[in-house]
Design an enzyme around this catalytic site. Structure first.
Site, PDB file in Angstrom:
ATOM      1  CD  GLU A   1      -2.773  -1.261  -0.040  1.00 41.55           C
ATOM      2  OE1 GLU A   1      -3.066  -0.203  -0.629  1.00 41.55           O
ATOM      3  OE2 GLU A   1      -3.135  -2.376  -0.452  1.00 41.55           O
TER       4      GLU A   1
ATOM      5  CB  CYS B   1      -1.433   7.015   2.984  1.00 42.12           C
ATOM      6  SG  CYS B   1      -2.431   6.029   4.090  1.00 42.12           S
TER       7      CYS B   1
HETATM    8  P1  NAD Z   1       9.073   5.182   2.988  1.00 48.27           P
HETATM    9  O1  NAD Z   1       8.788   4.559   1.670  1.00 48.27           O
HETATM   10  O2  NAD Z   1      10.125   6.214   3.054  1.00 48.27           O
HETATM   11  O3  NAD Z   1       9.480   4.058   4.032  1.00 48.27           O
HETATM   12  C1  NAD Z   1       8.657   2.927   4.272  1.00 48.27           C
HETATM   13  C2  NAD Z   1       9.523   1.806   4.774  1.00 48.27           C
HETATM   14  O4  NAD Z   1      10.369   1.350   3.702  1.00 48.27           O
HETATM   15  C3  NAD Z   1      10.465   2.212   5.908  1.00 48.27           C
HETATM   16  O5  NAD Z   1      10.540   1.156   6.843  1.00 48.27           O
HETATM   17  C4  NAD Z   1      11.791   2.415   5.185  1.00 48.27           C
HETATM   18  O6  NAD Z   1      12.903   2.281   6.015  1.00 48.27           O
HETATM   19  C5  NAD Z   1      11.717   1.302   4.162  1.00 48.27           C
HETATM   20  N1  NAD Z   1      12.617   1.441   3.008  1.00 48.27           N
HETATM   21  C6  NAD Z   1      13.051   2.563   2.430  1.00 48.27           C
HETATM   22  N2  NAD Z   1      13.843   2.266   1.373  1.00 48.27           N
HETATM   23  C7  NAD Z   1      13.894   0.908   1.282  1.00 48.27           C
HETATM   24  C8  NAD Z   1      14.523  -0.014   0.402  1.00 48.27           C
HETATM   25  N3  NAD Z   1      15.266   0.395  -0.624  1.00 48.27           N
HETATM   26  N4  NAD Z   1      14.335  -1.345   0.619  1.00 48.27           N
HETATM   27  C9  NAD Z   1      13.560  -1.772   1.647  1.00 48.27           C
HETATM   28  N5  NAD Z   1      12.931  -0.940   2.511  1.00 48.27           N
HETATM   29  C10 NAD Z   1      13.097   0.387   2.326  1.00 48.27           C
HETATM   30  O7  NAD Z   1       7.659   5.742   3.550  1.00 48.27           O
HETATM   31  P2  NAD Z   1       7.369   6.551   4.900  1.00 48.27           P
HETATM   32  O8  NAD Z   1       7.939   7.935   4.754  1.00 48.27           O
HETATM   33  O9  NAD Z   1       7.705   5.765   6.104  1.00 48.27           O
HETATM   34  O10 NAD Z   1       5.780   6.640   4.822  1.00 48.27           O
HETATM   35  C11 NAD Z   1       5.123   7.569   4.034  1.00 48.27           C
HETATM   36  C12 NAD Z   1       4.663   6.946   2.738  1.00 48.27           C
HETATM   37  O11 NAD Z   1       3.841   5.820   3.025  1.00 48.27           O
HETATM   38  C13 NAD Z   1       3.769   7.889   1.935  1.00 48.27           C
HETATM   39  O12 NAD Z   1       4.093   7.773   0.575  1.00 48.27           O
HETATM   40  C14 NAD Z   1       2.373   7.370   2.216  1.00 48.27           C
HETATM   41  O13 NAD Z   1       1.432   7.682   1.226  1.00 48.27           O
HETATM   42  C15 NAD Z   1       2.607   5.905   2.339  1.00 48.27           C
HETATM   43  N6  NAD Z   1       1.559   5.258   3.117  1.00 48.27           N
HETATM   44  C16 NAD Z   1       0.601   4.564   2.434  1.00 48.27           C
HETATM   45  C17 NAD Z   1      -0.428   3.947   3.112  1.00 48.27           C
HETATM   46  C18 NAD Z   1      -1.496   3.187   2.378  1.00 48.27           C
HETATM   47  O14 NAD Z   1      -2.247   2.450   3.023  1.00 48.27           O
HETATM   48  N7  NAD Z   1      -1.586   3.309   1.066  1.00 48.27           N
HETATM   49  C19 NAD Z   1      -0.475   4.033   4.513  1.00 48.27           C
HETATM   50  C20 NAD Z   1       0.533   4.731   5.178  1.00 48.27           C
HETATM   51  C21 NAD Z   1       1.548   5.333   4.464  1.00 48.27           C
END
Ligand code: NAD
Length: 544
Positions: free
Chosen positions: A293, A327
């Site tokens: 998501e 989000c």
């Molecule tokens: P992010 O993508 O920066 O990080 C999410 C997770 O991925 C973290 O644990 C991060 O450390 C990890 N990560 C980052 N790079 C990685 C890689 N190369 N390989 C593996 N893991 C990696 O997101 P965030 O800033 O924590 O959250 C905000 C984002 O999440 C926004 O884009 C928001 O829209 C989305 N979000 C979506 C939903 C939904 O249900 N659609 C819900 C909550 C948040």
């Protein structure tokens, strides 16, 4: 379940406490905040049920009070990733074979601990670590996570009951096996409930999990791990580690026993994961489940027949609660020319009343954004408007200050260009952009909305004209996985509005619904024939 079928009743949603002045819950939460602020926590990883410390520390500070140190967590390296995969795989067979009622009991107990003994500590951790106000923490860290646990137990019980038909002479059965390998859960900063749910929902299905939360959510994630351990989760079933994202990705996605990823976060990270998994596809024992998501550019479309006060409240709550870091937060709005001036006037006067500051002052509506990186990115969009480079102006807000914490004022941008950058890109902060269209062009403007961003997470329409509501509901069918009529586009409740988006917003596997759980199961069909045939010939083989 060898000699009885057990029932797991449909739960009710956990009641949201209101934290009004003088209430017992307000006192309890304030005491928990005080206690947690007086500690400097040393947060270990949890691998194979053991606390593991690398000695390489990363500090945790409240986003709204960066001078204060809450504690530190032990950063994981490559070896910790390998160790947690090994621990998970060692725990797998026993866990997958455990009877459902015993697995279920662990998660029901965790829900009970969170609803009672741990409620205020968990809310306080979320308030301090992620800068949520009391109400935002209560609906996330307590209620939504409790609901995820209880409803998923109920949904999984429903799945286990689904069986194929058996004509006379045979017995057909379906077993819902765990996946053959381990699941990687990678979770975002913005919801403690998502952090807990992504590893727990997969584990509930009999899977073993490596869980990597966002660094900015480790503080509350570790409280959930304490709860799971107290609830009796066996060693190795969920392993909580804190490596850099690319490190965990590179190791897990190259492992032959990688069986699935349960991700919530940004679209770019998810697409990178999918590509890596695709490149490695020949290495795996089975085809991995990919559930993600991701981002959004959530809209509010106001029809010329809308109720202005309902629109203003929907925009203020939908855009600025939790600093726009949901989000689902409204971040672009389409206003009809007949109502635009009145809506803008009321919006500006309402936004002026929103108090901003630290979470321990309960009168604050807005707190800080999560970290410096987010603050830099959000303020860059605001500065771009201020520089006058595009067809946009600041209608209200636009201020920011990082002297005490990562504060950005709730900001409304007014644009005459429906493709202006802040109408298209996810900003993930307290920034709403509005565009006014000619009221008699509302049907054409729906097309503009549909084609403005690659996302399709949430969206809301406001209207009183029922023909228009029906038309818009159909016209915007692919624009949002969660669609709201006369309500803000945020605040989905487990069991009531299953959550997830399509297009670039994710695989739409609807967290907190039965659909999500199917992804963590691998069905085996068994046919047993009571009296097997003993002659290979069919009747038509007989001669006339
Ligand atoms: P992010 O993508 O920066 O990080 C999410 C997770 O991925 C973290 O644990 C991060 O450390 C990890 N990560 C980052 N790079 C990685 C890689 N190369 N390989 C593996 N893991 C990696 O997101 P965030 O800033 O924590 O959250 C905000 C984002 O999440 C926004 O884009 C928001 O829209 C989305 N979000 C979506 C939903 C939904 O249900 N659609 C819900 C909550 C948040």
């Amino acid at each position: 379940m060898n000699n009885a079928y057990f029932d797991f009743a449909e739960p009710k949603n956990e009641a949201v406490l209101n934290y009004a002045p003088g209430s017992a819950e307000r006192k309890a939460l304030q005491a928990a905040l005080k206690e947690m602020k007086s500690e400097v926590r040393d947060i270990p990883m949890y691998i194979n049920g053991e606390e593991v410390r690398s000695g390489k520390l990363a500090e945790i500070r409240p986003p709204h009070e960066t001078a204060h140190l809450l504690g530190s967590f032990h950063v994981s390296d490559e070896q910790h990733v390998y160790d947690s995969i090994d621990a998970a795989l060692n725990a797998r067979d026993k866990w997958a074979a455990m009877s459902w009622e015993h697995r279920a009991a662990i998660f029901m107990k965790a829900a009970e601990l969170l609803a009672g003994k741990y409620r205020y500590r968990m809310n306080a951790a979320t308030m301090l670590g992620q800068s949520k106000n009391a109400y935002q923490a209560e609906i996330d860290a307590a209620c939504e996570l409790i609901d995820f646990l209880r409803f998923n137990v109920y949904f999984l019980s429903q799945i286990y009951k689904q069986q194929p038909i058996s004509p006379l002479g045979m017995n057909n059965r379906m077993e819902y096996r765990a996946l053959e390998g381990f699941v990687l859960a990678v979770t975002p900063f913005n919801f403690t409930a998502i952090g807990g749910n992504l590893p727990a929902s997969a584990a509930m299905c009999g899977n073993v999990v490596v869980w990597k939360p966002a660094n900015t959510q480790v503080y509350s994630a570790s409280v959930f791990m304490e709860i799971l351990i107290e609830a009796g989760l066996p060693k190795g079933v969920i392993n909580l580690i804190y490596p850099p994202g690319p490190v965990v990705g590179d190791i897990c996605f190259a492992h032959p026993s990688f069986a699935g990823v349960h991700f919530t976060g940004s679209t770019g990270v998810f697409q990178h994961m999918w590509k890596t998994i695709g490149n490695n596809i020949a290495r795996y024992k089975s085809y991995p489940r990919i559930v993600g998501e991701t981002g959004g550019k959530d809209f509010v479309f106001v029809h010329p027949s809308a109720n202005v006060d309902a629109v203003v409240t929907g925009l203020v709550r939908g855009s600025f609660e939790y600093q726009g870091q949901k989000c689902s937060a409204a971040s672009r709005a389409y206003l009809p020319s007949n109502l635009a001036e009145e809506i803008k006037k009321k919006l500006v006067s309402t936004v002026a009343t929103l108090k901003m500051g630290p979470v321990d002052d309960f009168t604050n509506f807005v707190n800080a954004v999560i970290d410096e990186k987010a603050w830099n990115s959000i303020t860059r969009y605001i500065d771009n408007v201020k520089s006058g480079n595009g067809d946009a102006t600041i209608l209200c807000g636009g201020g920011y200050d990082k002297s005490k914490g990562w504060f950005v004022e709730p900001t409304v941008i007014d644009t005459t260009d429906p493709q202006y950058v802040t109408m298209c890109e996810e900003i993930f902060g307290p920034v709403l952009t509005i565009y006014t269209y000619e009221a008699d062009q509302w049907i054409q403007t729906l097309d503009v909305l549909d084609n403005t961003s690659p996302y399709a997470l949430t969206g809301a329409i406001f209207a009183q004209d029922r023909h228009a509501i029906e038309y818009m509901t159909k016209a915007l069918v692919n624009c949002a996985g969660n669609f709201y009529i006369n309500d803000k586009p945020t605040g989905a409740v487990v069991g009531q509005q299953p959550f997830g988006g399509a297009r670039a917003s994710g695989t739409n596997d609807k967290a907190g619904s039965i659909l999500n759980l199917y992804r963590w199961l691998s069905a085996r069909t068994i046919k047993e024939t009571h009296v097997p045939p003993t002659d290979y010939k069919y009747p038509f083989h007989q001669a006339d």
